[in-house]
Design an enzyme around this catalytic site. Sequence first.
Site, PDB file in Angstrom:
ATOM      1  NE  ARG A 106      -2.937   0.358   3.256  1.00 52.02           N
ATOM      2  CZ  ARG A 106      -2.219   0.501   4.392  1.00 52.02           C
ATOM      3  NH1 ARG A 106      -1.476   1.577   4.585  1.00 52.02           N
ATOM      4  NH2 ARG A 106      -2.260  -0.429   5.310  1.00 52.02           N
TER       5      ARG A 106
ATOM      6  CE  LYS B  96     -11.237   8.047 -18.936  1.00 50.78           C
ATOM      7  NZ  LYS B  96     -11.596   9.309 -18.310  1.00 50.78           N
TER       8      LYS B  96
HETATM    9  C1  LIG Z   1     -12.103   9.697 -17.073  1.00 50.10           C
HETATM   10  C2  LIG Z   1     -11.768  11.028 -16.544  1.00 50.10           C
HETATM   11  C3  LIG Z   1     -11.620  11.243 -15.172  1.00 50.10           C
HETATM   12  C4  LIG Z   1     -11.869  10.179 -14.143  1.00 50.10           C
HETATM   13  O1  LIG Z   1     -10.961   9.142 -14.255  1.00 50.10           O
HETATM   14  P1  LIG Z   1     -11.289   7.606 -13.892  1.00 50.10           P
HETATM   15  O2  LIG Z   1     -10.024   6.926 -14.211  1.00 50.10           O
HETATM   16  O3  LIG Z   1     -12.457   7.194 -14.724  1.00 50.10           O
HETATM   17  O4  LIG Z   1     -11.627   7.596 -12.438  1.00 50.10           O
HETATM   18  C5  LIG Z   1     -11.263  12.520 -14.764  1.00 50.10           C
HETATM   19  N1  LIG Z   1     -11.079  13.525 -15.643  1.00 50.10           N
HETATM   20  C6  LIG Z   1     -11.224  13.348 -16.961  1.00 50.10           C
HETATM   21  C7  LIG Z   1     -11.014  14.494 -17.880  1.00 50.10           C
HETATM   22  C8  LIG Z   1     -11.580  12.102 -17.459  1.00 50.10           C
HETATM   23  O5  LIG Z   1     -11.739  11.945 -18.777  1.00 50.10           O
END
Ligand SMILES: *Cc1c(COP(=O)(O)O)cnc(C)c1O
Length: 383
Positions: free
Chosen positions: A49, A203
Site C-alpha cells: 500500500r 485514457k
Molecule cells: C475519465 C476522466 C476522469 C476520471 O478518471 P477515472 O479513471 O475514470 O476515475 C477525470 N477527468 C477526466 C477528464 C476524465 O476523462
Amino acid sequence: MTEERFETRAIHVGQEPEPITGAVVTPIFATSTYAQPAPGEHTGYEYSRTDNPTRTALQTALASLEGVNPGDSGGCIATSSGLAATGVIGYMLKPGDHVVLPNDAYGGTYRLFAQVFTQHGIAISAADMTDLDSLRAQILPETKLVWVETPTNPMLRIIDIAAVTEIGHAAGALVCVDNTFASPYLQQPLSFGADIVLHSTTKYLGGHSDTVGGALITGSDELLTQFRFLQNATGPVPGPFDAFLVLRGIKTLAVRMDRHQANAATIARFLEDDARVDRVIYPGLEAHPNHALAKRQMLGFGGMLSFIPKGGIEAARRVTSATEVFILAESLGGVESLIEVPALMTHMSVDGTDLEVPSDLIRLSVGIEHIDDLITDLDRALG
Ligand SMILES: *Cc1c(COP(=O)(O)O)cnc(C)c1O
C-alpha cells in the site's frame, strides 16, 4: 536520461533494466510485503500500500513526462483511478474551504465535489474559466483550490492555465489541472505555474482501454509528502498489474497521440464542410473560439472532437447507433474510436446543473484506425 526528449524519457525514465536478472521490461512485482534484514530496517519497500516497485517505476516515468525528473523536487503518486486521485485532493480540504471548478468539468469530478465533498463542509462554485472575470467573480476569501480542466469535456473549451494560475495564486489557492484530455505529450501544466497535475491514466496514458488508473504530479516536495501520506493513510493504490499496463501504454504515447490528432483534424475538416452537420468543435479549427490560445498552450490539438448533427437529439441517437467502426461507448483515449452522446451517457450527473451540455452533442474519441475507414463510417452513419 533526464536530458533526453519526451519520447525517449517515456521509454526509459524509471524503467532501467531490472538489476537482478537484467529484465528489460519492468516486472510486475506481485507481492504485498517485503523481507526485512532486521526489524524496521527495510530496503525501501515494506508493504505494497505504501510502495511497490512496479508502481514506483510508473510514478517516476509519469513525473518525468510532466517535467519532474529524478533529482527534481516533487514527484508523482499513481492511484487506482482518476477519481481516486481527485479523492486524495479532497482529503487535503477542510470544512469551510471553497473550491472553484470549471463549468464543464468531467462529470465524475463534478459529482465527487458536489455530492460527496460538500457533505463534509466543502463549498463549491462553477465558473466559465474561458472568461477570467467570471473566474474572479467566484473567488472567495475561503477559496483554497482552483480546478482547471483543459480542453474541457465535452465542449472542448481551452482554459488559459497561466492566467488562471495567476488568479488562483493571488487568492492563496492551489491550482490543479486535469490534463487527461491533452496528455503530457501535448500540454505540461506545471510549466505554466500550476501546482498539481491530475491524470486519469485510464485514457491516453494507458491508451488501450484495458485498465483504470490515475495519478497526481507536483513540483512541490511538500505537496508530494502530503499526497504520499494521504494515499498511504486512505489506500487508493493501483495494483502492480495495472501499473504495468499504464507503464506499457506510455511508451507509445507520442506515436499514438500523433495519429490520434492527425485523424481528428481530418475528421474535423470533413464534418465542418458537411451539410448534415450543424457545428463542429475542435480546438485545431481556426473557427474554434480558443484556437489561438490552444496553439500557444498546447503542442497539438488532441484526439477529442465534438459535433452537433442537424436534426436534434433524434439525429444524435441515429448517428451514434449507426456507426460500425466507431464503437458506441463511454470513455476515451484508447486506440479504438469511440462515439457517444454526453447528455445521455457520460454527463447524466450534470443534468440540470451549470455543467449541462447540449442534448444533441456527439463526442468522438478519435482512434488510430485508418482515416479512410473512419470517414467512411461517419459518412454512412450521417445517412
Ligand atoms: C475519465 C476522466 C476522469 C476520471 O478518471 P477515472 O479513471 O475514470 O476515475 C477525470 N477527468 C477526466 C477528464 C476524465 O476523462
